[in-house]
Design a protein around this motif. Structure first.
Motif, PDB file in Angstrom:
ATOM      1  N   ILE A 172     -21.310 -67.855 -21.151  1.00  0.00           N
ATOM      2  CA  ILE A 172     -20.962 -68.896 -20.162  1.00  0.00           C
ATOM      3  C   ILE A 172     -21.603 -68.557 -18.812  1.00  0.00           C
ATOM      4  CG2 ILE A 172     -19.067 -69.917 -18.809  1.00  0.00           C
ATOM      5  CD1 ILE A 172     -17.277 -69.475 -21.276  1.00  0.00           C
ATOM      6  N   ASN A 173     -21.488 -67.294 -18.428  1.00  0.00           N
ATOM      7  CA  ASN A 173     -22.041 -66.883 -17.138  1.00  0.00           C
ATOM      8  C   ASN A 173     -23.568 -67.033 -17.099  1.00  0.00           C
ATOM      9  OD1 ASN A 173     -19.569 -66.355 -15.933  1.00  0.00           O
ATOM     10  ND2 ASN A 173     -19.520 -64.241 -16.658  1.00  0.00           N
ATOM     11  N   LYS A 193     -19.666 -54.696 -17.731  1.00  0.00           N
ATOM     12  CA  LYS A 193     -18.349 -54.749 -18.363  1.00  0.00           C
ATOM     13  C   LYS A 193     -18.207 -53.556 -19.313  1.00  0.00           C
ATOM     14  CE  LYS A 193     -15.818 -57.499 -17.645  1.00  0.00           C
ATOM     15  NZ  LYS A 193     -15.267 -58.765 -18.077  1.00  0.00           N
ATOM     16  N   LEU A 207     -10.515 -59.431  -8.931  1.00  0.00           N
ATOM     17  CA  LEU A 207     -10.175 -60.858  -9.007  1.00  0.00           C
ATOM     18  C   LEU A 207      -8.858 -61.130  -8.301  1.00  0.00           C
ATOM     19  CD1 LEU A 207     -10.838 -63.703 -10.146  1.00  0.00           C
ATOM     20  CD2 LEU A 207      -9.414 -63.111 -12.107  1.00  0.00           C
ATOM     21  N   MET A 227     -17.816 -64.841 -22.532  1.00  0.00           N
ATOM     22  CA  MET A 227     -17.909 -64.876 -21.068  1.00  0.00           C
ATOM     23  C   MET A 227     -19.352 -64.655 -20.608  1.00  0.00           C
ATOM     24  SD  MET A 227     -15.218 -65.649 -19.597  1.00  0.00           S
ATOM     25  CE  MET A 227     -14.385 -66.536 -20.856  1.00  0.00           C
ATOM     26  N   TYR A 260     -14.505 -61.916 -26.829  1.00  0.00           N
ATOM     27  CA  TYR A 260     -14.194 -62.562 -25.555  1.00  0.00           C
ATOM     28  C   TYR A 260     -15.300 -62.269 -24.513  1.00  0.00           C
ATOM     29  CZ  TYR A 260     -11.866 -63.478 -21.113  1.00  0.00           C
ATOM     30  OH  TYR A 260     -11.572 -63.916 -19.860  1.00  0.00           O
ATOM     31  N   PHE A 282     -12.502 -61.022  -4.836  1.00  0.00           N
ATOM     32  CA  PHE A 282     -13.160 -62.323  -4.988  1.00  0.00           C
ATOM     33  C   PHE A 282     -12.229 -63.301  -5.681  1.00  0.00           C
ATOM     34  CE2 PHE A 282     -14.614 -63.295  -9.412  1.00  0.00           C
ATOM     35  CZ  PHE A 282     -14.180 -62.147 -10.066  1.00  0.00           C
ATOM     36  N   PRO A 288     -16.694 -56.342 -12.303  1.00  0.00           N
ATOM     37  CA  PRO A 288     -15.534 -57.178 -11.998  1.00  0.00           C
ATOM     38  C   PRO A 288     -14.314 -56.830 -12.854  1.00  0.00           C
ATOM     39  CG  PRO A 288     -16.928 -58.299 -13.576  1.00  0.00           C
ATOM     40  CD  PRO A 288     -17.515 -56.920 -13.391  1.00  0.00           C
ATOM     41  N   GLY A 289     -13.146 -57.224 -12.369  1.00  0.00           N
ATOM     42  CA  GLY A 289     -11.945 -56.997 -13.180  1.00  0.00           C
ATOM     43  C   GLY A 289     -10.688 -57.359 -12.417  1.00  0.00           C
ATOM     44  N   SER A 290      -9.569 -57.263 -13.121  1.00  0.00           N
ATOM     45  CA  SER A 290      -8.280 -57.494 -12.484  1.00  0.00           C
ATOM     46  C   SER A 290      -7.790 -56.206 -11.825  1.00  0.00           C
ATOM     47  CB  SER A 290      -7.248 -57.959 -13.520  1.00  0.00           C
ATOM     48  OG  SER A 290      -7.695 -59.126 -14.148  1.00  0.00           O
ATOM     49  N   GLY A 295     -12.390 -67.490  -7.529  1.00  0.00           N
ATOM     50  CA  GLY A 295     -13.351 -68.477  -8.044  1.00  0.00           C
ATOM     51  C   GLY A 295     -14.176 -67.885  -9.166  1.00  0.00           C
ATOM     52  N   LEU A 296     -15.414 -68.378  -9.268  1.00  0.00           N
ATOM     53  CA  LEU A 296     -16.258 -67.970 -10.382  1.00  0.00           C
ATOM     54  C   LEU A 296     -16.998 -66.659 -10.103  1.00  0.00           C
ATOM     55  CD1 LEU A 296     -17.907 -71.368 -11.437  1.00  0.00           C
ATOM     56  CD2 LEU A 296     -16.118 -70.098 -12.670  1.00  0.00           C
ATOM     57  N   LEU A 297     -17.113 -65.862 -11.156  1.00  0.00           N
ATOM     58  CA  LEU A 297     -17.850 -64.605 -11.044  1.00  0.00           C
ATOM     59  C   LEU A 297     -19.315 -64.850 -10.683  1.00  0.00           C
ATOM     60  CD1 LEU A 297     -17.834 -61.529 -11.452  1.00  0.00           C
ATOM     61  CD2 LEU A 297     -18.262 -61.927 -13.876  1.00  0.00           C
TER      62      LEU A 297
HETATM   63  O1  PNS Z   1     -10.087 -57.016 -15.999  1.00  0.00           O
HETATM   64  P1  PNS Z   1     -10.197 -58.380 -16.611  1.00  0.00           P
HETATM   65  O2  PNS Z   1      -8.881 -59.138 -16.453  1.00  0.00           O
HETATM   66  O3  PNS Z   1     -10.673 -58.340 -18.035  1.00  0.00           O
HETATM   67  O4  PNS Z   1     -11.306 -59.153 -15.758  1.00  0.00           O
HETATM   68  C1  PNS Z   1     -11.639 -60.488 -16.060  1.00  0.00           C
HETATM   69  C2  PNS Z   1     -12.622 -61.074 -15.036  1.00  0.00           C
HETATM   70  C3  PNS Z   1     -12.136 -60.915 -13.611  1.00  0.00           C
HETATM   71  C4  PNS Z   1     -13.954 -60.371 -15.164  1.00  0.00           C
HETATM   72  C5  PNS Z   1     -12.772 -62.563 -15.431  1.00  0.00           C
HETATM   73  O5  PNS Z   1     -11.509 -63.119 -15.522  1.00  0.00           O
HETATM   74  C6  PNS Z   1     -13.596 -63.381 -14.453  1.00  0.00           C
HETATM   75  O6  PNS Z   1     -14.789 -63.219 -14.351  1.00  0.00           O
HETATM   76  N1  PNS Z   1     -12.915 -64.283 -13.717  1.00  0.00           N
HETATM   77  C7  PNS Z   1     -13.537 -65.161 -12.753  1.00  0.00           C
HETATM   78  C8  PNS Z   1     -13.629 -66.608 -13.279  1.00  0.00           C
HETATM   79  C9  PNS Z   1     -14.888 -66.784 -14.101  1.00  0.00           C
HETATM   80  O7  PNS Z   1     -15.989 -66.721 -13.581  1.00  0.00           O
HETATM   81  N2  PNS Z   1     -14.733 -66.988 -15.421  1.00  0.00           N
HETATM   82  C10 PNS Z   1     -15.858 -67.100 -16.339  1.00  0.00           C
HETATM   83  C11 PNS Z   1     -16.258 -68.525 -16.598  1.00  0.00           C
HETATM   84  S1  PNS Z   1     -14.998 -69.401 -17.441  1.00  0.00           S
END
Ligand code: PNS
Length: 164
Positions: A104-105, A87, A36, A101, A97, A69, A7-9, A71-73
């Motif tokens: 949390i996931n 990642k 995202l 994440m 960070y 996508f 995943p990513g921006s 919403g949530l990953l």
């Molecule tokens: O390339 P990036 O900006 O570092 O990617 C970040 C990304 C898309 C992996 C992250 O922002 C994400 O997973 N966003 C979806 C929302 C989510 O599930 N957040 C985690 C729980 S707070």
């Protein structure tokens, strides 16, 4: 079938991202590159544009597919039947960070794993923000991005300049 999500921006995708995706594609049967779609955050490219650029860069990798996508990953992971999220890590500063994440996931979906792949050392300094910064000032970004991305960034900056 082993399925993973990268995943990513990807605003825009860099050579560092492409390196991680290519290496991941050798470890899994199927990789979904998940872009995202974040309407609150105005990027240089829309989600569909980023997806199209990724597709151009990833020609020749039959087990890689690009999706958008929102919403949530963890929901995306469930929807696509993935067991892992991959990642890339460039430096220790990325870790804190990303570690948060991943925890949390894991809490939200205990079935999924987050795998960290260290970046190729030649791309340690790279980020989408740096590419946009250098590109917007007319700097040479050919060592940072695929030629298709370089062309689109040049076009985008030219359009913005013409609109001023
Ligand atoms: O390339 P990036 O900006 O570092 O990617 C970040 C990304 C898309 C992996 C992250 O922002 C994400 O997973 N966003 C979806 C929302 C989510 O599930 N957040 C985690 C729980 S707070």
């Amino acid at each position: 079938m082993r399925i993973a999500i990268c995943p990513g921006s990807f605003d825009p995708v860099t050579l560092g991202h492409l390196d991680i995706i290519k290496r991941s594609s050798r470890l899994f049967d199927k990789i979904y590159v998940a872009v995202l779609s974040n309407s609150a955050k105005q990027g240089l490219f829309t989600c569909e544009e980023r997806k199209a650029l990724l597709e151009k860069c990833l020609v020749g990798l039959p087990n890689v597919e690009v999706i958008c996508f929102s919403g949530l990953l963890v929901d995306c992971v469930r929807e696509y039947g993935a067991s892992a999220v991959i990642k890339g890590l460039r430096a220790v500063s990325d870790f804190e960070y990303e570690f948060q994440m991943s925890l949390i996931n894991k809490e939200l979906n205990p079935e999924m794993e987050t795998l960290f792949i260290n970046t190729n050392s030649k791309y340690m300094y790279l980020s989408s923000s740096v590419v946009k910064e250098v590109g917007s000032h007319g700097g040479d970004i050919s060592d940072f991005v695929h030629p298709a991305v370089e062309e689109e960034i040049r076009n985008r900056i030219r359009e913005k300049g013409a609109r001023k």
